[in-house]
Design an enzyme around this catalytic site. Structure first.
Site, mmCIF file in Angstrom:
data_model
loop_
_atom_site.group_PDB
_atom_site.id
_atom_site.type_symbol
_atom_site.label_atom_id
_atom_site.label_comp_id
_atom_site.label_asym_id
_atom_site.label_seq_id
_atom_site.Cartn_x
_atom_site.Cartn_y
_atom_site.Cartn_z
ATOM 1 N N TRP A 102 0.898 -1.176 0.111
ATOM 2 C CA TRP A 102 0.008 -0.089 0.020
ATOM 3 C C TRP A 102 0.839 1.202 0.051
ATOM 4 O O TRP A 102 0.378 2.233 -0.637
ATOM 5 C CB TRP A 102 -1.061 0.016 1.060
ATOM 6 C CG TRP A 102 -2.116 -1.094 0.860
ATOM 7 C CD1 TRP A 102 -2.354 -2.143 1.575
ATOM 8 C CD2 TRP A 102 -3.045 -0.996 -0.210
ATOM 9 N NE1 TRP A 102 -3.484 -2.710 0.789
ATOM 10 C CE2 TRP A 102 -3.833 -2.147 -0.321
ATOM 11 C CE3 TRP A 102 -3.490 -0.037 -1.406
ATOM 12 C CZ2 TRP A 102 -4.681 -2.496 -1.329
ATOM 13 C CZ3 TRP A 102 -4.393 -0.388 -2.016
ATOM 14 C CH2 TRP A 102 -5.003 -1.581 -1.997
ATOM 15 N N ASP A 172 -2.191 6.548 5.817
ATOM 16 C CA ASP A 172 -3.075 6.054 5.493
ATOM 17 C C ASP A 172 -3.692 5.002 6.502
ATOM 18 O O ASP A 172 -2.949 3.960 6.665
ATOM 19 C CB ASP A 172 -2.567 5.185 4.153
ATOM 20 C CG ASP A 172 -3.792 4.288 3.385
ATOM 21 O OD1 ASP A 172 -4.964 4.039 3.918
ATOM 22 O OD2 ASP A 172 -3.703 3.655 2.372
ATOM 23 N N LYS A 196 -12.960 -1.466 5.444
ATOM 24 C CA LYS A 196 -12.272 -2.428 6.412
ATOM 25 C C LYS A 196 -12.881 -2.528 7.505
ATOM 26 O O LYS A 196 -13.194 -3.540 8.174
ATOM 27 C CB LYS A 196 -10.829 -2.008 6.390
ATOM 28 C CG LYS A 196 -10.178 -1.784 4.957
ATOM 29 C CD LYS A 196 -10.194 -2.824 4.313
ATOM 30 C CE LYS A 196 -9.603 -2.574 2.686
ATOM 31 N NZ LYS A 196 -8.628 -1.831 2.347
HETATM 32 C C1 LIG Z 1 -7.951 -1.273 1.313
HETATM 33 C C2 LIG Z 1 -6.734 -0.125 1.128
HETATM 34 C C3 LIG Z 1 -6.623 0.745 0.272
HETATM 35 C C4 LIG Z 1 -7.458 0.776 -0.808
HETATM 36 O O1 LIG Z 1 -8.619 1.459 -0.811
HETATM 37 P P1 LIG Z 1 -9.598 1.624 -1.773
HETATM 38 O O2 LIG Z 1 -10.982 2.109 -1.124
HETATM 39 O O3 LIG Z 1 -9.891 0.664 -2.769
HETATM 40 O O4 LIG Z 1 -9.229 2.701 -2.453
HETATM 41 C C5 LIG Z 1 -5.708 1.601 0.503
HETATM 42 N N1 LIG Z 1 -4.726 1.514 1.613
HETATM 43 C C6 LIG Z 1 -5.006 0.487 2.449
HETATM 44 C C7 LIG Z 1 -3.964 0.350 3.680
HETATM 45 C C8 LIG Z 1 -5.897 -0.507 2.586
HETATM 46 O O5 LIG Z 1 -6.018 -1.425 3.145
#
Ligand SMILES: *Cc1c(COP(=O)(O)O)cnc(C)c1O
Length: 360
Positions: A102, A172, A196
């Site tokens: 990521w 993030d 999530k």
């Molecule tokens: C799932 C995830 C993403 C992607 O998110 P989207 O909603 O598909 O854009 C980005 N960063 C992390 C850490 C994730 O777990």
């Protein structure tokens, strides 16, 4: 009706009581005669739902008053471009700490807008740790420092908040938001997709210190200009109304369970059941440095990948679903977000022991 134990990395399990309440309110929300999905985002009912969701999120995370909370769309991947557009503020470079898949995506996207400096990377360790803070080569002129607080694929999580001096820290937090208390004041910006640990896909949350916004690059789409969205209570465009409603119900659920300190204790206990077994097992292994292991996503490998298929088939027949690891790393991954009950982890470990006894 049978509910399975769903170990998906995302979209992921939601609390059953939240789904039941949403079902009860599906046709008629609080006597309005409408589903939340059918409401105008500018009507008084939805404005109340939106305001309550924001207030609860502020309460759970103790978000200081000088931070804006934005309910947007476009996902965390969208934010990988939207953050630089908004936060470069005339500066030319961004510092990144590279801890896995990521981070890599965030770095690739940011390169379209700025010079990227990799302040530290865990690549040499196969992305099995968070590089110690003392090793980071930070640039005091960087627009911000970007981290991924929990690498959803690699299962590596920060268990500390790095000090970045006067340079804003951006995280993030898509896969560990609301899993534990966070000192929001130590961050310039936090972003996450909802799917999530919060609710349905389609909602993206941005928490940003207000002095950092208002200088977006002129090419920034209005819908992604934090200042414009803040000035319009995240309603410059139609927000993902139903996802915000479900998020509000999840925030209530967390609060009723004792808030984030209680969530953290619960998550630690759950993850320990799985890691303790992985560490004593001779069939399964987890490659991540102990101090940096994720409490949300637990990747593991079987000694012989030829057993993977049989493992997954047996799990499926016991109602233990979505355990296949990400295609980029193989093996298995158990995502055990807030809404995964301890019984799910216990059932998984019981099955793993049984499988090891047969195949170990
Ligand atoms: C799932 C995830 C993403 C992607 O998110 P989207 O909603 O598909 O854009 C980005 N960063 C992390 C850490 C994730 O777990």
């Amino acid at each position: 009706m049978t509910r399975v134990f769903n170990f998906s990395a995302g979209p992921a399990v939601l609390p059953e009581s939240v789904l039941r309440q949403a079902a009860d309110e599906m046709l008629d929300w609080h006597g309005s005669g409408m589903s939340v999905m059918e409401m105008s985002h500018r009507g008084k009912e939805f404005i109340a739902i939106h305001a309550e969701a924001e207030a609860l999120l502020r309460e759970l995370l103790a978000i200081p008053a000088n931070y804006k909370v934005l309910f947007l769309q476009g996902g965390a991947i969208g934010q990988n471009a939207i953050v630089p557009m908004n936060l470069l503020r005339g500066r030319s470079s961004i510092d990144f700490v590279h801890t896995g898949e990521w981070s890599k995506k965030s770095i690739g996207e940011a390169k379209k807008y700025a010079k990227v400096n990799i302040a530290a990377s865990a690549e040499a360790s196969g992305f099995s740790c968070v590089p110690p803070r003392e090793t980071w080569q930070l640039d005091p002129d960087a627009a911000y420092v970007h981290i991924c607080s929990n690498e959803t694929i690699g299962g590596v999580e920060y268990h500390f908040t790095p000090d970045t001096g006067g340079v804003p820290l951006v995280a993030d937090m898509s896969s560990d938001i609301l899993s534990r208390p966070v000192d929001v004041a130590r961050y310039g910006l936090i972003y996450c997709g909802a799917q999530k640990n919060i609710g349905p896909a389609g909602l993206t949350i941005v928490i940003v210190r207000d002095d950092l916004i208002g200088q977006a690059m002129p090419i920034t789409p209005s819908a992604f200009d934090y200042q414009q969205q803040a000035d319009n209570d995240s309603m410059l465009n139609t927000p993902p109304t139903y996802a915000i409603y479900i998020a509000g119900l999840v925030f209530h659920w967390i609060k009723a369970r004792g808030g984030l300190a209680a969530m953290a204790a619960h998550n630690q206990a759950k993850a320990a059941i799985l890691y303790d077994y992985l560490d004593e097992s001779r069939l399964y292994s987890n490659p991540v440095a102990r101090a940096d292991r994720s409490l949300m996503n637990v990747p593991f490998k079987l000694k012989d990948p030829a057993l993977d298929e049989a493992f997954l088939k047996g799990a499926q027949s016991r109602g233990l679903l979505q355990l296949k690891g990400h295609r980029s790393v193989g093996g298995m991954r158990a995502s055990i977000y807030n809404a995964m009950p301890v019984e799910g982890v216990q059932a998984l470990v019981a099955y793993m022991k049984e499988f090891e006894a047969k195949h170990g």
